[in-house]
Design a protein around this motif. Sequence first.
Motif, PDB file in Angstrom:
ATOM      1  N   LEU A   1     -31.902 -81.489  -2.096  1.00  0.00           N
ATOM      2  CA  LEU A   1     -33.008 -82.437  -1.945  1.00  0.00           C
ATOM      3  C   LEU A   1     -33.988 -82.018  -0.847  1.00  0.00           C
ATOM      4  CD1 LEU A   1     -30.869 -85.696  -2.144  1.00  0.00           C
ATOM      5  CD2 LEU A   1     -32.547 -84.964  -3.855  1.00  0.00           C
ATOM      6  N   LYS A   2     -33.636 -80.940  -0.124  1.00  0.00           N
ATOM      7  CA  LYS A   2     -34.417 -80.506   1.052  1.00  0.00           C
ATOM      8  C   LYS A   2     -34.569 -81.663   2.043  1.00  0.00           C
ATOM      9  CE  LYS A   2     -36.981 -76.784  -1.248  1.00  0.00           C
ATOM     10  NZ  LYS A   2     -36.093 -76.733  -2.428  1.00  0.00           N
ATOM     11  N   ALA A   3     -33.450 -82.285   2.334  1.00  0.00           N
ATOM     12  CA  ALA A   3     -33.424 -83.457   3.221  1.00  0.00           C
ATOM     13  C   ALA A   3     -33.805 -83.068   4.645  1.00  0.00           C
ATOM     14  CB  ALA A   3     -32.046 -84.099   3.201  1.00  0.00           C
ATOM     15  N   ASP A   4     -34.336 -84.043   5.368  1.00  0.00           N
ATOM     16  CA  ASP A   4     -34.702 -83.825   6.769  1.00  0.00           C
ATOM     17  C   ASP A   4     -33.492 -83.913   7.690  1.00  0.00           C
ATOM     18  OD1 ASP A   4     -37.784 -83.799   6.640  1.00  0.00           O
ATOM     19  OD2 ASP A   4     -37.244 -85.582   5.475  1.00  0.00           O
ATOM     20  N   LEU A   5     -32.450 -84.602   7.244  1.00  0.00           N
ATOM     21  CA  LEU A   5     -31.259 -84.786   8.070  1.00  0.00           C
ATOM     22  C   LEU A   5     -30.085 -85.172   7.179  1.00  0.00           C
ATOM     23  CD1 LEU A   5     -29.915 -85.152  10.930  1.00  0.00           C
ATOM     24  CD2 LEU A   5     -30.664 -87.547  10.817  1.00  0.00           C
ATOM     25  N   CYS A   6     -28.894 -84.657   7.528  1.00  0.00           N
ATOM     26  CA  CYS A   6     -27.656 -85.097   6.888  1.00  0.00           C
ATOM     27  C   CYS A   6     -26.754 -85.657   7.979  1.00  0.00           C
ATOM     28  CB  CYS A   6     -26.971 -83.937   6.179  1.00  0.00           C
ATOM     29  SG  CYS A   6     -25.448 -84.413   5.299  1.00  0.00           S
ATOM     30  N   GLU A   7     -26.271 -86.881   7.777  1.00  0.00           N
ATOM     31  CA  GLU A   7     -25.404 -87.531   8.752  1.00  0.00           C
ATOM     32  C   GLU A   7     -24.032 -87.791   8.131  1.00  0.00           C
ATOM     33  OE1 GLU A   7     -28.167 -90.114  11.683  1.00  0.00           O
ATOM     34  OE2 GLU A   7     -27.936 -90.964   9.674  1.00  0.00           O
ATOM     35  N   ILE A   8     -22.994 -87.361   8.827  1.00  0.00           N
ATOM     36  CA  ILE A   8     -21.618 -87.589   8.383  1.00  0.00           C
ATOM     37  C   ILE A   8     -21.040 -88.711   9.252  1.00  0.00           C
ATOM     38  CG2 ILE A   8     -19.336 -86.591   8.034  1.00  0.00           C
ATOM     39  CD1 ILE A   8     -21.448 -85.286   6.286  1.00  0.00           C
ATOM     40  N   TYR A   9     -20.839 -89.876   8.651  1.00  0.00           N
ATOM     41  CA  TYR A   9     -20.284 -91.023   9.366  1.00  0.00           C
ATOM     42  C   TYR A   9     -18.779 -91.073   9.157  1.00  0.00           C
ATOM     43  CZ  TYR A   9     -24.877 -93.029  10.365  1.00  0.00           C
ATOM     44  OH  TYR A   9     -26.152 -93.253  10.847  1.00  0.00           O
ATOM     45  N   THR A  10     -18.055 -91.243  10.252  1.00  0.00           N
ATOM     46  CA  THR A  10     -16.607 -91.245  10.185  1.00  0.00           C
ATOM     47  C   THR A  10     -16.060 -92.255  11.193  1.00  0.00           C
ATOM     48  OG1 THR A  10     -14.663 -89.809  10.374  1.00  0.00           O
ATOM     49  CG2 THR A  10     -16.548 -89.274  11.773  1.00  0.00           C
ATOM     50  N   ASP A  11     -14.758 -92.181  11.491  1.00  0.00           N
ATOM     51  CA  ASP A  11     -14.165 -93.137  12.432  1.00  0.00           C
ATOM     52  C   ASP A  11     -14.102 -92.580  13.848  1.00  0.00           C
ATOM     53  OD1 ASP A  11     -12.306 -91.238  11.821  1.00  0.00           O
ATOM     54  OD2 ASP A  11     -10.638 -92.623  11.480  1.00  0.00           O
ATOM     55  N   VAL A  12     -14.667 -91.384  14.071  1.00  0.00           N
ATOM     56  CA  VAL A  12     -14.789 -90.844  15.425  1.00  0.00           C
ATOM     57  C   VAL A  12     -16.266 -90.649  15.724  1.00  0.00           C
ATOM     58  CG1 VAL A  12     -12.531 -89.729  15.396  1.00  0.00           C
ATOM     59  CG2 VAL A  12     -14.526 -88.470  14.606  1.00  0.00           C
ATOM     60  N   ASP A  13     -16.606 -90.574  17.010  1.00  0.00           N
ATOM     61  CA  ASP A  13     -18.023 -90.586  17.379  1.00  0.00           C
ATOM     62  C   ASP A  13     -18.606 -89.203  17.633  1.00  0.00           C
ATOM     63  OD1 ASP A  13     -16.620 -90.161  19.678  1.00  0.00           O
ATOM     64  OD2 ASP A  13     -17.569 -91.743  20.853  1.00  0.00           O
ATOM     65  N   GLY A  14     -17.988 -88.173  17.046  1.00  0.00           N
ATOM     66  CA  GLY A  14     -18.546 -86.841  17.191  1.00  0.00           C
ATOM     67  C   GLY A  14     -17.461 -85.779  17.179  1.00  0.00           C
ATOM     68  N   ILE A  15     -17.835 -84.563  17.555  1.00  0.00           N
ATOM     69  CA  ILE A  15     -16.914 -83.438  17.615  1.00  0.00           C
ATOM     70  C   ILE A  15     -16.518 -83.221  19.074  1.00  0.00           C
ATOM     71  CG2 ILE A  15     -16.623 -80.971  17.139  1.00  0.00           C
ATOM     72  CD1 ILE A  15     -18.759 -81.270  14.959  1.00  0.00           C
ATOM     73  N   TYR A  16     -15.229 -83.055  19.305  1.00  0.00           N
ATOM     74  CA  TYR A  16     -14.693 -82.939  20.663  1.00  0.00           C
ATOM     75  C   TYR A  16     -14.167 -81.533  20.942  1.00  0.00           C
ATOM     76  CZ  TYR A  16     -14.884 -87.978  21.587  1.00  0.00           C
ATOM     77  OH  TYR A  16     -15.320 -89.253  21.819  1.00  0.00           O
ATOM     78  N   THR A  17     -13.955 -81.241  22.220  1.00  0.00           N
ATOM     79  CA  THR A  17     -13.378 -79.956  22.619  1.00  0.00           C
ATOM     80  C   THR A  17     -11.960 -79.784  22.091  1.00  0.00           C
ATOM     81  OG1 THR A  17     -12.679 -80.950  24.722  1.00  0.00           O
ATOM     82  CG2 THR A  17     -14.767 -79.729  24.712  1.00  0.00           C
ATOM     83  N   ALA A  18     -11.298 -80.891  21.761  1.00  0.00           N
ATOM     84  CA  ALA A  18      -9.966 -80.881  21.153  1.00  0.00           C
ATOM     85  C   ALA A  18      -9.729 -82.260  20.558  1.00  0.00           C
ATOM     86  CB  ALA A  18      -8.889 -80.550  22.191  1.00  0.00           C
ATOM     87  N   ASP A  19      -8.659 -82.401  19.802  1.00  0.00           N
ATOM     88  CA  ASP A  19      -8.303 -83.696  19.239  1.00  0.00           C
ATOM     89  C   ASP A  19      -7.980 -84.663  20.378  1.00  0.00           C
ATOM     90  OD1 ASP A  19      -7.103 -85.899  18.030  1.00  0.00           O
ATOM     91  OD2 ASP A  19      -6.070 -84.698  16.513  1.00  0.00           O
ATOM     92  N   PRO A  20      -8.787 -85.716  20.580  1.00  0.00           N
ATOM     93  CA  PRO A  20      -8.550 -86.621  21.715  1.00  0.00           C
ATOM     94  C   PRO A  20      -7.233 -87.386  21.619  1.00  0.00           C
ATOM     95  CG  PRO A  20     -10.321 -87.429  20.296  1.00  0.00           C
ATOM     96  CD  PRO A  20      -9.990 -86.061  19.823  1.00  0.00           C
ATOM     97  N   ARG A  21      -6.611 -87.397  20.443  1.00  0.00           N
ATOM     98  CA  ARG A  21      -5.295 -88.040  20.327  1.00  0.00           C
ATOM     99  C   ARG A  21      -4.215 -87.191  20.986  1.00  0.00           C
ATOM    100  NH1 ARG A  21      -5.681 -88.662  13.915  1.00  0.00           N
ATOM    101  NH2 ARG A  21      -6.459 -86.563  14.325  1.00  0.00           N
ATOM    102  N   ILE A  22      -4.458 -85.879  21.072  1.00  0.00           N
ATOM    103  CA  ILE A  22      -3.510 -84.966  21.712  1.00  0.00           C
ATOM    104  C   ILE A  22      -3.942 -84.651  23.139  1.00  0.00           C
ATOM    105  CG2 ILE A  22      -2.435 -82.680  21.574  1.00  0.00           C
ATOM    106  CD1 ILE A  22      -2.917 -82.755  18.554  1.00  0.00           C
ATOM    107  N   ILE A  23      -5.262 -84.512  23.343  1.00  0.00           N
ATOM    108  CA  ILE A  23      -5.828 -84.195  24.665  1.00  0.00           C
ATOM    109  C   ILE A  23      -6.704 -85.371  25.093  1.00  0.00           C
ATOM    110  CG2 ILE A  23      -7.069 -82.481  26.023  1.00  0.00           C
ATOM    111  CD1 ILE A  23      -4.766 -81.203  24.557  1.00  0.00           C
ATOM    112  N   PRO A  24      -6.172 -86.328  25.854  1.00  0.00           N
ATOM    113  CA  PRO A  24      -6.942 -87.529  26.203  1.00  0.00           C
ATOM    114  C   PRO A  24      -8.238 -87.245  26.953  1.00  0.00           C
ATOM    115  CG  PRO A  24      -4.605 -87.863  26.653  1.00  0.00           C
ATOM    116  CD  PRO A  24      -4.779 -86.407  26.330  1.00  0.00           C
ATOM    117  N   ASN A  25      -8.305 -86.140  27.704  1.00  0.00           N
ATOM    118  CA  ASN A  25      -9.523 -85.845  28.464  1.00  0.00           C
ATOM    119  C   ASN A  25     -10.472 -84.904  27.735  1.00  0.00           C
ATOM    120  OD1 ASN A  25      -7.939 -83.536  28.763  1.00  0.00           O
ATOM    121  ND2 ASN A  25      -8.726 -83.090  30.821  1.00  0.00           N
TER     122      ASN A  25
END
Length: 410
Positions: free
Chosen positions: A164-188
């Motif tokens: 569609l040549k979209a201006d933006l694609c947004e992936i909505y999920t139950d987490v608020d973004g991409i982290y340095t590691a899985d926050p369930r395993i690495i709390p910080n």
Amino acid sequence: MALIVQKFGGTSVGNAERIKLVAKRVIADKKKNNRVVVVVSAMGDTTDDLINLAEQITKNPSEREMDMLLSTGEQVSIALLAMAIHNQGVEAISFTGPQVGIITDNIHRKAKIISINADRIHKELEKNKIVIVAGFQGIDENQDITTLGRGGSDTTAVALAAALKADLCEIYTDVDGIYTADPRIIPNAKKFSYITYDETLELASLGAQVLHSRSVEIAKKYNIPLRVRSTFSKDKGTMLLSEEKYGKENKNMEKILVSGVACDKNEAKVSIIDIPDRPGIAAQIFGELADGNIVVDMIIQSAGEDGKNDISFTVMKGDLDKTLEIMENTAKKMKAKKVIYDKNIAKVSAVGIGMRSHSGVAARMFRILGNAGINIQMISTSEIKISCVVSQKDADKALQVIHKEFNLGK
């Protein structure tokens, strides 16, 4: 007037109240003078429930019939979301993947998108409607319904954004973004504001479960602005960028040796013992696996001794039974000694574009694992990642010590 493609995962549409919440969010973006296309997954655990139901009928279901079954989950979601939007006085229309011309190959349960005819979507957008599309599914040249594999709704969304040549694609999920590691395993663990396509692709393929790796490949290929964010907050989430654009946002990008770590506990190791050490053997083994549509990850071949050697490799656990069946037949033909496997492994990985210009990253990673008493079974590297296979019981500990070693919590 911007064109936005939004994808909402299973947890985002897990019940009637959440579907109403998604409807409000989509309508709010529509009222900002945007054209909106929404891709939806099946509700909650629907796909798992359907798989369990099939297994109660037969232990060896036809893959074609499984696609017929599993594709129904998204059909429920898209219809309910369209109803929820209608109920708030806004026009919307729902379509299955086949209805909007998502054409795939004929590999059931692992289909890849060949082309998309976006004409029907454009016609409905011109009527000022919100268009809702079932994720995870398409249709092959024989008019059979196909599914794209786990995480396939992400792939549907990004592929539609490209078509569609979209201006933006947004992936909505139950987490608020991409982290340095899985926050369930690495709390910080820390959330990225920006991350490159390449780093995300490595993290996704190495076990980080926020995005499907095929969706990131498409986003990179077509330079689709891609954002990962939570359905349940207004946080801006994480934006995926090209390395050039990322460099403009982060002047210190080359100083960051490791950006993130990931763990994949869904792989198994297979070894063929005492294979004849002669040319063409590896080609035969992996050719037969390819013919069976088995994706192989890490590979190690031992040094030959007495005209024999061993080959070990990893596959997804879901492919293990089929892999063993193929390899047992191959081993007999080659007169190999035996085939063995281990399901209790995990792959831990460190990823970062800074690795390209710095030495010693692998040495630090191996040293910290050794100091923690964690044995490394297999190693794989690329320009921007290092992966090690370890015992599954050591996986979380390995992730924690690597995360700490490279100061990712700061």
